[in-house]
Design an enzyme around this catalytic site. Structure first.
Site, PDB file in Angstrom:
ATOM      1  CG  ASP A   1      -1.991   0.961   1.277  1.00 11.69           C
ATOM      2  OD1 ASP A   1      -2.895   0.839   0.437  1.00 11.69           O
ATOM      3  OD2 ASP A   1      -1.965   1.880   2.127  1.00 11.69           O
TER       4      ASP A   1
ATOM      5  CD  GLU B   1      14.767 -12.470   5.945  1.00 10.71           C
ATOM      6  OE1 GLU B   1      13.885 -13.078   6.609  1.00 10.71           O
ATOM      7  OE2 GLU B   1      15.264 -11.386   6.315  1.00 10.71           O
TER       8      GLU B   1
HETATM    9  C1  NOJ Z   1      -4.553   2.837  -0.843  1.00 13.16           C
HETATM   10  C2  NOJ Z   1      -5.679   1.881  -0.670  1.00 13.16           C
HETATM   11  O1  NOJ Z   1      -5.891   1.208  -1.884  1.00 13.16           O
HETATM   12  C3  NOJ Z   1      -6.877   2.691  -0.217  1.00 13.16           C
HETATM   13  O2  NOJ Z   1      -8.049   1.934  -0.232  1.00 13.16           O
HETATM   14  C4  NOJ Z   1      -6.572   3.224   1.153  1.00 13.16           C
HETATM   15  O3  NOJ Z   1      -7.623   4.100   1.559  1.00 13.16           O
HETATM   16  C5  NOJ Z   1      -5.260   4.018   1.176  1.00 13.16           C
HETATM   17  N1  NOJ Z   1      -4.215   3.388   0.438  1.00 13.16           N
HETATM   18  C6  NOJ Z   1      -4.754   4.174   2.577  1.00 13.16           C
HETATM   19  O4  NOJ Z   1      -4.292   2.939   3.070  1.00 13.16           O
END
Ligand code: NOJ
Length: 532
Positions: A204, A254
């Protein structure tokens, strides 16, 4: 020494958004047992791997992207034992499973943050980003949350008299990756899931892991030349992001055969490419320049060429046109009522490019955005409509929950579920799902589509054309994005060839002798015959 194959170059990924995939217990929210029940159908459709959006324990302020316990499954989704069972069943079926890793922030309810905010002397204080306010009593600088409705990216916390940084909701405080203990803690989180057998992570917002160390004001300046990205000069994508990526990759390495794909929301493709360069960072990066293209041949072509150029001859692109944050393909490209035809063309595009495709659940059915009445809105950032649950069977047979749930769904399903559901589409050879299955089969059986070179041609107006070639197998993909019927002739199409697959059912096998007739929004994959 661990072994590394590049299985992910040959794979097609399917994104599962657990809340909206399949509900096994009637509470209206999808869960892990629901996913397990449908894994065979995903394998049968022809997907090679799934990406699971977060299932961790969470207060759900951002529907799971606010994690309060990285090693547990939220009870709404099931248990860790369910996740183990999911991995066993997926692997038995030949499906790999990657899961979301959210390294930039935690939930405010996470024990690390509870400890951090409790006192300035807490051992976890510096795990998060705390600063004094500006002299006028406002936030430390002008950084804004990614969600406009939140406003400033800082919240004042009275017990300790300082502000903490949150790139998203105040419920999602940012971790400080300059702190070695944070890197170590996140590495342990990764190791825990890698040991359980996950095949990798979707990372993310990796660009957020490196912010300006001087905390300079953005002052509306853009990191990107792209005006859509104004105001993010200093709060992300700083050069030291590469160190973060190396740390994450080292842990992944790893373990044998794992993959990292980043949600690299950086709209300058050369900067995006740094996230996967060098063999010691991520393996794959979602490219948001491509995801955000308008319905326009020149723009699509520029996005493809831009990615190929930025990644270089040894790089490997990733193609994705939808996820749980962006308007659905059939709606986005369908404002004039041509959404379904365009969605079919898009699937042909995604599955015939050189690179790894990602398909968001429901796009294989051509689902449009759901209509969400105001009293059912739950997301702060207008994303409910793209998170409408899957429809597995016609409501006339399965009830209003369309096989997704026997209860009341957490978000409304599409009002077209009677037609846009898995069971009905499986039975219809002309359906979108049947087309996707055929495309997946074709890709799997045609090495030129997976590994072949890609060369874009200057086609006639409104037509996107590219060639794929490997070991003497020569394919031409012709996609008519326009609204007129056309005839595409040589040199674009071969003097002697035949259609392997068209977006219109029944055209496979048709011969192409120097001319290919395509209707509005129709596409075809043509193989050149060598004097055969
Ligand atoms: C990207 C994710 O896809 C989204 O759904 C989220 O709100 C934000 N990052 C924060 O984690």
């Amino acid at each position: 020494m661990t072994t590394m194959t590049r299985w992910w170059r040959d794979a097609v990924f399917y994104q599962v958004y657990p809340r909206s995939f399949a509900d096994s217990d009637g509470d209206g929210v999808g869960d892990l047992p629901g996913i397990i029940a449908h894994l065979a159908s995903l394998a049968e459709t022809g997907f090679d791997a799934i990406w699971l959006s977060p299932f961790y324990r969470s207060p759900m302020a951002d529907f799971g992207y606010d994690i309060s316990d990285h090693s547990d499954v939220d009870p709404v989704f099931g248990t860790v034992a369910d996740l183990d069972a999911l991995l066993v069943e997926a692997h038995r079926l030949g499906l790999r499973v990657i899961i979301d890793l959210v390294p930039n922030h935690t939930s405010a309810e996470h024990p690390w943050f509870r400890s951090s905010r409790a006192s300035r002397q807490s051992p976890h204080r510096d795990w998060y980003v705390w600063r004094d306010g500006s002299p006028d009593g406002g936030p430390p600088n002008d950084w804004q949350s990614q969600f406009p409705r939140v406003g400033p990216g800082w919240t004042f916390d009275p017990p300790t008299g300082q502000w903490y940084l949150h790139s998203y909701l105040p419920d999602q405080p940012d971790l400080d990756w300059d702190h070695p203990e944070v890197v170590e803690a996140m590495s342990e989180v990764m190791r825990g899931w890698l040991r359980r057998g996950v095949d990798g992570f979707r990372i993310d917002v990796p660009q957020r892991l490196a912010k300006d160390r001087l905390f300079r004001d953005n002052e509306g300046l853009a990191q990107e030349p792209d005006p859509r990205f104004v105001g993010r000069r200093y709060d992300e994508d700083q050069d030291h992001v590469v160190d973060r990526l190396r740390a994450i990759r080292a842990v992944t390495d790893e373990f044998p055969d794992r993959v990292l794909v980043g949600e690299v929301y950086v709209l300058d493709q050369r900067r995006m490419a740094r996230y996967v360069a060098g063999g010691d960072r991520l393996h794959l990066a979602h490219d948001f320049t491509f995801l955000r293209v308008p319905w326009d041949v020149a723009a699509i072509r520029a996005a493809i060429e831009g990615a190929l150029e930025a990644l270089g001859p040894d790089g490997w692109p990733t193609w994705c046109l939808g996820n749980h944050d962006h308007g659905r393909i059939a709606t986005r490209f369908g404002t004039d009522g041509r959404g379904e035809a365009r969605a079919r063309l898009i699937q042909m595009l995604l599955l015939t490019l050189r690179g790894t495709p990602f398909i968001y659940q429901g796009d294989e059915l051509g689902l449009p955005d759901s209509v969400v009445p105001p009293d059912r809105v739950v997301d702060i950032h207008d994303r409910d409509r793209v998170r409408g649950p899957m429809a597995w069977a016609p409501p006339s047979v399965a009830g209003a929950g369309a096989g997704f749930t026997t209860g009341y769904p957490w978000l409304p399903l599409t009002d077209q579920a009677e037609r846009l559901n898995v069971e009905t589409q499986l039975a219809d050879p002309a359906s979108m799902l049947s087309l996707v299955r055929q495309l997946l089969r074709l890709r799997r059986s045609t090495p030129a589509l997976r590994q072949g070179d890609l060369r874009l041609l200057d086609g006639p107006p409104g037509v996107l054309i590219y060639r794929r070639a490997l070991d003497g197998d020569r394919l031409t993909v012709v996609l008519n994005l326009g609204i007129d019927d056309i005839i595409v002739s040589t040199p674009w199409v071969p003097p002697c060839g035949r259609i392997l697959l068209g977006t219109t059912p029944g055209r496979e096998g048709e011969s192409v002798d120097g001319a290919l007739r395509l209707s509005a929004c129709e596409g075809a994959v043509v193989r050149t015959d060598d004097d055969r």
